[in-house]
Design a protein around this motif. Structure first.
Motif, PDB file in Angstrom:
ATOM      1  N   SER A 181       0.817  -1.213   0.000  1.00 10.82           N
ATOM      2  CA  SER A 181       0.000   0.000   0.000  1.00 10.82           C
ATOM      3  C   SER A 181       0.849   1.262   0.000  1.00 10.82           C
ATOM      4  N   GLY A 182       2.125   1.129   0.349  1.00 11.25           N
ATOM      5  CA  GLY A 182       3.003   2.282   0.373  1.00 11.25           C
ATOM      6  C   GLY A 182       4.273   2.002   1.149  1.00 11.25           C
ATOM      7  N   GLY A 197       7.363  12.386  -2.965  1.00 11.85           N
ATOM      8  CA  GLY A 197       5.968  12.359  -2.568  1.00 11.85           C
ATOM      9  C   GLY A 197       5.703  11.893  -1.161  1.00 11.85           C
ATOM     10  N   PHE A 198       6.752  11.600  -0.380  1.00 11.03           N
ATOM     11  CA  PHE A 198       6.549  11.251   1.018  1.00 11.03           C
ATOM     12  C   PHE A 198       5.962  12.464   1.741  1.00 11.03           C
ATOM     13  N   GLN A 199       4.992  12.228   2.612  1.00  7.98           N
ATOM     14  CA  GLN A 199       4.369  13.307   3.369  1.00  7.98           C
ATOM     15  C   GLN A 199       4.217  12.913   4.833  1.00  7.98           C
ATOM     16  N   ILE A 200       4.059  13.909   5.681  1.00  9.94           N
ATOM     17  CA  ILE A 200       3.881  13.655   7.110  1.00  9.94           C
ATOM     18  C   ILE A 200       2.470  13.119   7.335  1.00  9.94           C
ATOM     19  N   VAL A 201       2.371  11.930   7.957  1.00  5.32           N
ATOM     20  CA  VAL A 201       1.054  11.329   8.191  1.00  5.32           C
ATOM     21  C   VAL A 201       0.764  11.120   9.679  1.00  5.32           C
ATOM     22  N   ASP A 202       1.767  11.277  10.522  1.00  7.97           N
ATOM     23  CA  ASP A 202       1.560  11.163  11.962  1.00  7.97           C
ATOM     24  C   ASP A 202       2.743  11.807  12.662  1.00  7.97           C
ATOM     25  N   THR A 203       2.543  12.209  13.916  1.00 10.76           N
ATOM     26  CA  THR A 203       3.613  12.835  14.687  1.00 10.76           C
ATOM     27  C   THR A 203       3.675  12.250  16.095  1.00 10.76           C
ATOM     28  N   TYR A 230       9.087  14.105  16.482  1.00  7.43           N
ATOM     29  CA  TYR A 230       9.315  13.127  15.423  1.00  7.43           C
ATOM     30  C   TYR A 230       8.090  12.999  14.525  1.00  7.43           C
ATOM     31  N   GLU A 231       8.338  12.613  13.295  1.00  4.61           N
ATOM     32  CA  GLU A 231       7.280  12.504  12.294  1.00  4.61           C
ATOM     33  C   GLU A 231       7.344  11.161  11.589  1.00  4.61           C
ATOM     34  N   LEU A 232       6.190  10.694  11.153  1.00  4.08           N
ATOM     35  CA  LEU A 232       6.122   9.505  10.320  1.00  4.08           C
ATOM     36  C   LEU A 232       5.834   9.984   8.900  1.00  4.08           C
ATOM     37  N   LEU A 233       6.754   9.701   7.996  1.00  8.28           N
ATOM     38  CA  LEU A 233       6.594  10.083   6.597  1.00  8.28           C
ATOM     39  C   LEU A 233       6.124   8.871   5.803  1.00  8.28           C
ATOM     40  N   ALA A 234       5.208   9.080   4.884  1.00 14.41           N
ATOM     41  CA  ALA A 234       4.695   7.962   4.097  1.00 14.41           C
ATOM     42  C   ALA A 234       4.462   8.365   2.652  1.00 14.41           C
ATOM     43  N   LEU A 235       4.713   7.414   1.759  1.00 16.75           N
ATOM     44  CA  LEU A 235       4.371   7.516   0.354  1.00 16.75           C
ATOM     45  C   LEU A 235       3.282   6.471   0.123  1.00 16.75           C
ATOM     46  N   SER A 236       2.043   6.933  -0.018  1.00 17.81           N
ATOM     47  CA  SER A 236       0.911   6.014  -0.148  1.00 17.81           C
ATOM     48  C   SER A 236       0.594   5.757  -1.619  1.00 17.81           C
ATOM     49  N   PHE A 237       0.337   4.493  -1.959  1.00 17.24           N
ATOM     50  CA  PHE A 237      -0.059   4.128  -3.313  1.00 17.24           C
ATOM     51  C   PHE A 237      -1.577   4.009  -3.449  1.00 17.24           C
ATOM     52  N   ASP A 238      -2.282   3.868  -2.314  1.00 19.48           N
ATOM     53  CA  ASP A 238      -3.718   3.596  -2.382  1.00 19.48           C
ATOM     54  C   ASP A 238      -4.578   4.468  -1.455  1.00 19.48           C
ATOM     55  N   GLY A 239      -3.958   5.493  -0.864  1.00 13.25           N
ATOM     56  CA  GLY A 239      -4.726   6.392  -0.004  1.00 13.25           C
ATOM     57  C   GLY A 239      -4.799   5.982   1.452  1.00 13.25           C
ATOM     58  N   THR A 240      -4.223   4.835   1.798  1.00 14.57           N
ATOM     59  CA  THR A 240      -4.161   4.430   3.205  1.00 14.57           C
ATOM     60  C   THR A 240      -2.850   4.906   3.810  1.00 14.57           C
ATOM     61  N   PHE A 241      -2.817   5.016   5.163  1.00 13.19           N
ATOM     62  CA  PHE A 241      -1.617   5.531   5.820  1.00 13.19           C
ATOM     63  C   PHE A 241      -1.295   4.731   7.074  1.00 13.19           C
ATOM     64  N   PRO A 242      -0.018   4.619   7.415  1.00 10.92           N
ATOM     65  CA  PRO A 242       0.400   3.975   8.662  1.00 10.92           C
ATOM     66  C   PRO A 242       0.324   4.975   9.816  1.00 10.92           C
ATOM     67  N   HIS A 243       0.605   4.517  11.027  1.00 12.81           N
ATOM     68  CA  HIS A 243       0.568   5.421  12.181  1.00 12.81           C
ATOM     69  C   HIS A 243       1.465   4.889  13.291  1.00 12.81           C
TER      70      HIS A 243
END
Length: 248
Positions: free
Chosen positions: A111-112, A135-141, A145-158
């Protein structure tokens, strides 16, 4: 596979250079500890791809479900480390390694991809500005510290909620670590010696399992430091930095 790069396998692991900048003709205990750690991780889908020469040019990633970090996400990859030493920069190696990881993740139906970052770039973390160009973006903090993710399907980790806590009951210097990074072995040894010589109460907790790593009370990328019950850093410490923390 590009002839410039090679992936570590169970067949070549014993003989390949592991890339980090420890230079020694003799077997280095930190490198050998990393080699043993990799023996188990490769079976879990861990990828270590490197320039096919003795240089510090590599990417290391794994399925998030089996990555030793307190992060959750359906069907993601996690990048532990992307490192191109300064003398090797300008050759497009970082681009080639990250793009390989992206294509590998897509080919495996992921998924990413995600990685650990920070509000301000920190040592021992991959270059997040470079990742953001892809295309990595901040999806959680979690605090700084930040979690950066590159999503392929619109879902995100945390981050796990435990990772956002960043507090423990133990008030003495407390260091969580595993043997993923070859530098950790010697850092832990020197810090333990320093604490013993200066009669500094300290607890060194080796993370020995995926379950332990997923439940850690802080962000983690193979190392984490607490003092007076408060999280301090994921950076590997030298004695000078430790002394600054102890003065707080």
């Amino acid at each position: 596979m590009c002839a410039e790069f090679i992936n570590l396998t169970m067949e070549n692991l014993a003989d390949e250079h592991l890339c980090c900048i420890i230079r020694s003709k003799k077997k280095h205990p930190g490198v050998e500890a990393k080699r043993l750690w990799l023996q188990q991780r490769l079976k879990e889908g861990h990828t270590f791809r490197k320039l096919n020469k003795k240089a510090t040019v590599f990417i290391e990633y794994a399925p998030l479900a089996s990555a030793w970090v307190p992060i959750r996400g359906e069907n993601y990859m996690y990048i532990y480390c992307l490192w191109v030493e300064s003398k090797e920069k300008g050759n497009g190696y970082g681009k080639a390694l990250l793009e390989y990881c992206i294509q590998d993740a897509k080919a495996k139906g992921k998924s990413g991809i995600c990685m650990l970052g920070a509000t301000k770039q920190k040592a021992w973390l991959s270059d997040q500005s470079f990742a953001k160009k892809y295309g990595f973006q901040i999806v959680d903090t979690a605090h700084a510290y930040e979690l950066l993710a590159l999503s392929f399907d619109g879902t995100f980790p945390h981050f796990n909620e435990t990772a956002k806590k960043q507090q423990i009951e133990n008030t003495v210097l407390t260091i969580y670590y595993d043997m993923q990074c070859p530098f950790i072995y010697q850092k832990i040894e020197k810090l333990q010696q320093y604490c013993e010589e200066h009669v500094i109460p300290a607890t060194f907790l080796k993370v020995d399992s995926l379950q332990e790593a997923k439940q850690l009370p802080c962000v983690f990328n193979n190392f984490a430091v607490f003092y007076k019950g408060q999280f301090q850093t994921v950076n590997l410490l030298d004695v000078a930095t430790l002394e600054k923390i102890l003065k707080k």
